[in-house]
Design an enzyme around this catalytic site. Structure first.
Site, PDB file in Angstrom:
ATOM      1  N   HIS A  70      -6.742   1.593   2.692  1.00  0.00           N
ATOM      2  CA  HIS A  70      -7.794   0.591   2.526  1.00  0.00           C
ATOM      3  C   HIS A  70      -8.814   0.784   3.646  1.00  0.00           C
ATOM      4  CE1 HIS A  70      -5.120  -2.479   5.003  1.00  0.00           C
ATOM      5  NE2 HIS A  70      -5.095  -1.254   5.505  1.00  0.00           N
ATOM      6  N   VAL A 116      -5.084 -11.758   7.701  1.00  0.00           N
ATOM      7  CA  VAL A 116      -5.931 -12.943   7.494  1.00  0.00           C
ATOM      8  C   VAL A 116      -5.056 -14.189   7.349  1.00  0.00           C
ATOM      9  CG1 VAL A 116      -7.929 -11.825   6.437  1.00  0.00           C
ATOM     10  CG2 VAL A 116      -6.007 -12.485   4.998  1.00  0.00           C
ATOM     11  N   TRP A 147       0.847  -1.202   0.000  1.00  0.00           N
ATOM     12  CA  TRP A 147       0.000   0.000   0.000  1.00  0.00           C
ATOM     13  C   TRP A 147       0.875   1.242   0.000  1.00  0.00           C
ATOM     14  CZ3 TRP A 147      -1.157  -4.218   3.237  1.00  0.00           C
ATOM     15  CH2 TRP A 147      -2.310  -4.927   2.887  1.00  0.00           C
ATOM     16  N   ALA A 177     -13.223 -11.778   6.435  1.00  0.00           N
ATOM     17  CA  ALA A 177     -13.288 -10.355   6.056  1.00  0.00           C
ATOM     18  C   ALA A 177     -12.941 -10.237   4.575  1.00  0.00           C
ATOM     19  CB  ALA A 177     -12.322  -9.537   6.903  1.00  0.00           C
TER      20      ALA A 177
HETATM   21  C1  YSA Z   1      -8.105  -8.342   2.398  1.00  0.00           C
HETATM   22  C2  YSA Z   1      -8.384  -9.238   3.416  1.00  0.00           C
HETATM   23  C3  YSA Z   1      -9.347  -8.868   4.337  1.00  0.00           C
HETATM   24  O1  YSA Z   1      -9.601  -9.722   5.376  1.00  0.00           O
HETATM   25  C4  YSA Z   1     -10.034  -7.682   4.242  1.00  0.00           C
HETATM   26  C5  YSA Z   1      -9.734  -6.813   3.222  1.00  0.00           C
HETATM   27  C6  YSA Z   1      -8.771  -7.150   2.297  1.00  0.00           C
HETATM   28  C7  YSA Z   1      -8.448  -6.201   1.219  1.00  0.00           C
HETATM   29  C8  YSA Z   1      -7.242  -5.322   1.532  1.00  0.00           C
HETATM   30  N1  YSA Z   1      -7.511  -4.374   2.587  1.00  0.00           N
HETATM   31  C9  YSA Z   1      -6.865  -4.560   0.299  1.00  0.00           C
HETATM   32  O2  YSA Z   1      -6.968  -3.362   0.225  1.00  0.00           O
HETATM   33  N2  YSA Z   1      -6.481  -5.344  -0.695  1.00  0.00           N
HETATM   34  S1  YSA Z   1      -6.138  -4.791  -2.174  1.00  0.00           S
HETATM   35  O3  YSA Z   1      -5.071  -3.842  -2.127  1.00  0.00           O
HETATM   36  O4  YSA Z   1      -5.896  -5.931  -3.039  1.00  0.00           O
HETATM   37  O5  YSA Z   1      -7.421  -4.032  -2.663  1.00  0.00           O
HETATM   38  C10 YSA Z   1      -8.700  -4.675  -2.631  1.00  0.00           C
HETATM   39  C11 YSA Z   1      -9.450  -4.361  -3.897  1.00  0.00           C
HETATM   40  O6  YSA Z   1      -9.505  -2.947  -4.086  1.00  0.00           O
HETATM   41  C12 YSA Z   1      -8.752  -4.882  -5.156  1.00  0.00           C
HETATM   42  O7  YSA Z   1      -9.095  -6.222  -5.381  1.00  0.00           O
HETATM   43  C13 YSA Z   1      -9.323  -3.969  -6.200  1.00  0.00           C
HETATM   44  O8  YSA Z   1     -10.618  -4.376  -6.572  1.00  0.00           O
HETATM   45  C14 YSA Z   1      -9.414  -2.663  -5.466  1.00  0.00           C
HETATM   46  N3  YSA Z   1      -8.231  -1.839  -5.706  1.00  0.00           N
HETATM   47  C15 YSA Z   1      -7.036  -1.922  -5.100  1.00  0.00           C
HETATM   48  N4  YSA Z   1      -6.203  -0.984  -5.572  1.00  0.00           N
HETATM   49  C16 YSA Z   1      -6.883  -0.272  -6.480  1.00  0.00           C
HETATM   50  C17 YSA Z   1      -8.181  -0.820  -6.572  1.00  0.00           C
HETATM   51  N5  YSA Z   1      -9.100  -0.312  -7.395  1.00  0.00           N
HETATM   52  C18 YSA Z   1      -8.752   0.725  -8.135  1.00  0.00           C
HETATM   53  N6  YSA Z   1      -7.529   1.327  -8.111  1.00  0.00           N
HETATM   54  C19 YSA Z   1      -6.579   0.839  -7.296  1.00  0.00           C
HETATM   55  N7  YSA Z   1      -5.404   1.442  -7.245  1.00  0.00           N
END
Ligand code: YSA
Length: 338
Positions: free
Chosen positions: A174, A257, A155, A299
């Site tokens: 997030h 997780v 992130w 989650a």
């Molecule tokens: C994972 C496990 C958990 O128990 C709960 C939540 C999560 C998700 C974690 N917090 C997270 O942010 N994962 S992620 O970086 O892969 O983003 C989740 C989703 O947000 C992605 O699958 C995508 O659909 C969206 N996303 C992420 N970065 C993005 C984006 N959409 C648009 N632009 C971006 N830069």
């Protein structure tokens, strides 16, 4: 020998006549009749010289004062008439046909957010929101991502410059920090979603924006397994896209997780990742003061823009925030119902 004129009576008559003059032409007639060369007041002034010498100064001065007063009243009357005419011009003509002013439409991401929220509510979830400006500890540390953990690289963070030596703040990367905040306040059973905007200092391309929307989901109860996680997410996706939708779960890693996974949806002959998810880590449950042998949970974090891309066939995420009215017009009439 002439009588001295009654200037008070004259003034009263002149002012009444001026007040009765209802338009510019009538006011002009009044001016000529009272102040013109052959006007009544001019005649009075001329008559001053006929008066006995000792009365001339007082009557002359009074008549001149009256002349000035009537000239002033004449100017005021003309101004009042002009103002009344301007007001009339501005008045609404109720006989004209109605005109529809331009109307905005709901933004496609708002529509998608509402549709997702409604779907989750139907599935029995509560809805809460959290802060966009978050403490480092909630965004990272308490999610098992300490400062030296390589997972912080996942992130790219926008930090808040703060003069205080207090806790570090950032724009949340997030919606997961709300898992911790919610667990601080609530006891199981928990079934909640958290819609919200997130911010990442990252390169923008067709599937990545620096500002994005997510739906966090958190479910904690007795006896929950990965099967509940899969079932819940598959049910959500099918409610949104229909039962024909092709989905793929794959292993993924998030420090909070165990195990972790991602869900992708078939898109343009390829797969588009829409969410990260997993079983809530035992340490997160214990950190909330709960017995991890009794309670388990799952989650997820869903990308709203990605869902909108799939739903509306948008191939470039940047279209959502480019503010091109021709693009936004396409969503006129959509109301966010599932
Ligand atoms: C994972 C496990 C958990 O128990 C709960 C939540 C999560 C998700 C974690 N917090 C997270 O942010 N994962 S992620 O970086 O892969 O983003 C989740 C989703 O947000 C992605 O699958 C995508 O659909 C969206 N996303 C992420 N970065 C993005 C984006 N959409 C648009 N632009 C971006 N830069």
């Amino acid at each position: 020998m002439s009588d001295a004129p009654d200037l008070d009576a004259l003034e009263e008559t002149a002012r009444a006549a001026l007040a009765a003059a209802g338009d510019a032409a009538a006011v002009e007639d009044w001016r000529v009749g009272w102040l013109g060369r052959k006007g009544r007041l001019t005649g009075v002034l001329r008559g001053v010289r006929e008066l006995p010498a000792e009365r001339r100064p007082a009557v002359g001065a009074g008549a001149n004062r009256l002349k000035l007063a009537l000239q002033e009243a004449h100017g005021e009357r003309l101004a009042a008439l002009r103002e009344a005419r301007a007001d009339e011009g501005a008045a609404i003509d109720v006989t004209l046909p109605g005109r529809q002013p331009p109307q905005g439409t709901l933004h496609p991401i708002t529509i998608t957010r509402r549709m997702m929220e409604r779907t989750f509510r139907d599935m029995g979830f509560d809805v809460v929101e959290g802060p966009d400006v978050e403490l480092e500890t909630y965004n990272f540390d308490r999610l098992r991502i300490p400062a030296d953990h390589p997972a912080r690289e996942m992130w790219d963070t926008i930090w808040i410059a703060d003069e205080d030596a207090g806790p570090r703040k950032l724009l949340r990367t997030h919606t997961s920090p709300m898992q911790i905040r919610y667990l601080e306040r609530r006891e199981p059973p928990i079934r909640v979603i958290v819609p919200g905007t997130c911010y990442r200092y990252e390169a923008v391309d067709a599937t990545h924006e620096w500002m994005l929307s997510q739906f966090e989901g958190l479910v904690i109860d007795e006896g929950l397994s990965f099967a509940h996680l899969k079932g819940t997410l598959e049910s959500f996706v099918q409610r949104l896209f229909g039962s024909e939708i092709e989905t793929r779960f794959r292993c993924d890693y998030f420090p909070f997780v165990e195990p972790g996974a991602e869900l992708a949806i078939r898109w343009q002959g390829d797969w588009l990742e829409v969410l990260g998810c997993g079983m809530v880590h035992r340490e997160i449950i214990e950190q909330a003061g709960l017995d991890s042998r009794r309670y388990t949970g799952f989650a997820f974090g869903i990308g709203v823009e990605r869902v909108a891309m799939l739903r509306y066939g948008v191939t470039d995420i940047r279209a959502f925030y480019a503010n091109d009215l021709r693009f936004l017009e396409r969503f006129r009439g959509s109301d966010g119902s599932a």
